[in-house]
Design a protein around this motif. Sequence first.
Motif, short mmCIF file in Angstrom:
data_model
loop_
_atom_site.label_atom_id
_atom_site.label_comp_id
_atom_site.label_asym_id
_atom_site.label_seq_id
_atom_site.Cartn_x
_atom_site.Cartn_y
_atom_site.Cartn_z
N ALA A 19 -9.67 -0.34 -3.02
CA ALA A 19 -8.55 0.52 -2.62
C ALA A 19 -8.86 2.00 -2.78
CB ALA A 19 -7.29 0.15 -3.39
N TRP B 134 -2.30 11.70 6.38
CA TRP B 134 -1.91 10.32 6.67
C TRP B 134 -1.24 10.32 8.02
CZ3 TRP B 134 -2.95 5.61 5.11
CH2 TRP B 134 -2.14 4.55 5.52
N LEU C 286 0.81 -1.22 0.00
CA LEU C 286 0.00 0.00 0.00
C LEU C 286 0.85 1.28 0.00
CD1 LEU C 286 -3.04 -0.04 -0.16
CD2 LEU C 286 -3.11 0.58 2.24
N TYR D 159 0.66 3.85 -3.18
CA TYR D 159 -0.01 5.14 -3.06
C TYR D 159 1.00 6.22 -2.68
CZ TYR D 159 -4.75 3.44 -3.64
OH TYR D 159 -5.91 2.92 -4.16
N MET E 30 -9.03 4.43 0.37
CA MET E 30 -7.90 5.35 0.51
C MET E 30 -8.38 6.80 0.44
SD MET E 30 -5.38 3.50 1.30
CE MET E 30 -4.01 4.63 1.18
#
Length: 184
Positions: free
Chosen positions: A138, A98, A83, A87, A142
Amino acid sequence: MSDHSDDTARWAEADELADRAGALDDVEELVEVDLDGPDDYPDPDGDPYGPTSARTGSIGAEAGGEEPQLYYPTLDVFVRELLAPTYRRVIDGRHRSWCPQWWRHGEAIARLEALWRAWEHLRHDPAIGASSWFRDHADPHMAVLFDPDAGPFKYCTSEQGHSPRLQPLPLDAPPEGLFQLPTP
């Protein structure tokens, strides 16, 4: 892939920190939903994650009675090895957020666990598995995780790290007996 003994130590440390923050208890309640269908839940071993476990990497027996072989043995390895490198985004807190300590957020664990489960299942479809995973799993998850205004990492930054400012949703107790099962 990485050394699995290091992963075990990291999960133990992550569990201890999450327990202190209270996030793991919230997640265990959060993921006690039937993600795989009524025939597979509840897990007879009592795993709060159901047929898949973020700690052990098992996803239950297939039709032939064999445990399917996981490509990524733990959620942590999945996030670190697939991941995060996939990303690649500018994390500026204005357009995307994040948390480097994503494992301290119950919602993040639940969403990332769902992504891991889906990826492990869809990787066996060579025709459209990857495309389906991105489109249906995803990218939607996300987008929520990266959302700087409404996502679980709203007050976290790459520089400052985790912020516990977001609180669980406020709740009032339901009327007594409202959710009791009928007696046979």
